[in-house]
Design an enzyme around this catalytic site. Structure first.
Site, PDB file in Angstrom:
ATOM      1  N   ASP A  74      81.687  86.990  20.653  1.00  0.00           N
ATOM      2  CA  ASP A  74      81.071  87.007  19.897  1.00  0.00           C
ATOM      3  C   ASP A  74      79.739  86.732  20.985  1.00  0.00           C
ATOM      4  OD1 ASP A  74      81.770  85.568  17.731  1.00  0.00           O
ATOM      5  OD2 ASP A  74      82.330  83.307  18.682  1.00  0.00           O
ATOM      6  N   LYS A 109      76.833  84.814  17.591  1.00  0.00           N
ATOM      7  CA  LYS A 109      76.257  84.197  16.094  1.00  0.00           C
ATOM      8  C   LYS A 109      75.556  82.462  17.211  1.00  0.00           C
ATOM      9  CE  LYS A 109      78.390  82.371  12.405  1.00  0.00           C
ATOM     10  NZ  LYS A 109      77.705  83.502  11.489  1.00  0.00           N
ATOM     11  N   MET A 124      76.605  72.022  20.519  1.00  0.00           N
ATOM     12  CA  MET A 124      75.536  73.169  19.425  1.00  0.00           C
ATOM     13  C   MET A 124      74.954  72.051  19.092  1.00  0.00           C
ATOM     14  SD  MET A 124      78.239  75.547  17.361  1.00  0.00           S
ATOM     15  CE  MET A 124      79.450  73.671  17.195  1.00  0.00           C
TER      16      MET A 124
END
Length: 271
Positions: free
Chosen positions: A62, A83, A196
């Site tokens: 990642d 991502k 996030m």
């Protein structure tokens, strides 16, 4: 003297590892190991994850995994599957299909994520897909950023007299029909660590205020914890969004709201 001390230090580390009698499991062809790299600092790797990186011939990693950690997998074919919110990235279905494809080719596969694969890392989705496809897999836990980043920046996740729980939440869907109930979280009176959530920080702060948290509630944004790029901003719930924007803070970041944030000033003498 310094050279001698350093040599003795290295010997001590090697001896300590030898005394552990750590015997890593063998990563078999056609198997996938879902592993967590921790918050960023290579020192946060577990021995199991380190051993896995030394055995794999295919590494799917990642965006939040550091280049130093990726480099441990010498000789492995590298597949970037980063991502990052708001940026072009590989779709989750494509990542899962890649894991299945590599396993069926008889590769020794490590799927490496920042933090812990089962804490907002979609590790559960990937494990479920592998199980459905009959692909053997293991999960190697990592230090979740939601707790280790707090420790690294002088904020205890729990503190007697302040909190009896800590809530880990995602802010990705704030302001949408898929949003969580921020008012319910506010009513618990317990600290919340938001993953996030930077793009939605104004919405999240407003929702927690509307839910009953005091404007003076301590809050912080931790950027790139445990890395050389680490930054931390401490403010109040009423001002955190405005101050974070003024400071130009952006992901990867965690948002922390609650009385535990105030402990940072008291613990400032730590090393």
């Amino acid at each position: 003297m310094n050279g001698s001390a350093n040599t003795n230090g290295r010997a001590t580390v090697e001896q300590a590892l030898a005394r552990l009698n750590f015997k890593p499991r063998e990563l078999q062809p056609g198997h996938v190991w879902l592993a967590g790299a921790g918050p960023g600092d290579p020192g946060s790797l577990t021995l199991e994850v380190l051993a896995a990186l030394g055995q794999c011939d295919a590494l799917v990693y990642d965006a939040l995994v550091s280049s130093d950690v990726v480099a441990v997998a010498q000789g492995a074919e590298l597949f970037y599957a980063g991502k990052r919110g708001g940026r072009p990235s590989m779709k989750q279905d494509d990542i899962t299909a890649l894991l299945v494809k590599l396993a069926r080719e008889g590769r020794r596969v490590v799927r490496l994520k920042g933090g812990d694969p089962y804490i907002f890392g979609r590790g559960g989705e990937e494990a479920l897909a592998l199980a459905r496809e009959g692909i053997p897999f293991r999960v190697l836990s990592g230090l979740t950023s939601g707790l280790s980043a707090l420790a690294a920046t002088g904020i205890p996740a729990t503190m007697r007299g302040i909190n009896k729980a800590v809530i880990l939440a995602t802010g990705h869907a704030a302001g949408t029909d898929d949003d969580i109930d921020w008012a319910a979280i506010a009513r618990t009176g317990q600290p919340v660590v938001v993953y996030m959530g930077m793009a939605n920080l104004p919405l999240i702060a407003a929702a927690l205020l509307e839910g009953g948290l005091a404007p003076s509630t301590p809050a912080a944004v931790i950027v790139a914890a445990t890395t050389p790029q680490e930054r931390i901003l401490v403010a109040t719930l009423a001002t955190i969004a405005e101050e974070a924007a003024a400071a130009g803070l952006a992901s990867p970041a965690l948002i922390v709201v609650g009385g535990i944030v105030a402990m940072r000033a008291a613990l400032a003498g730590g090393t």
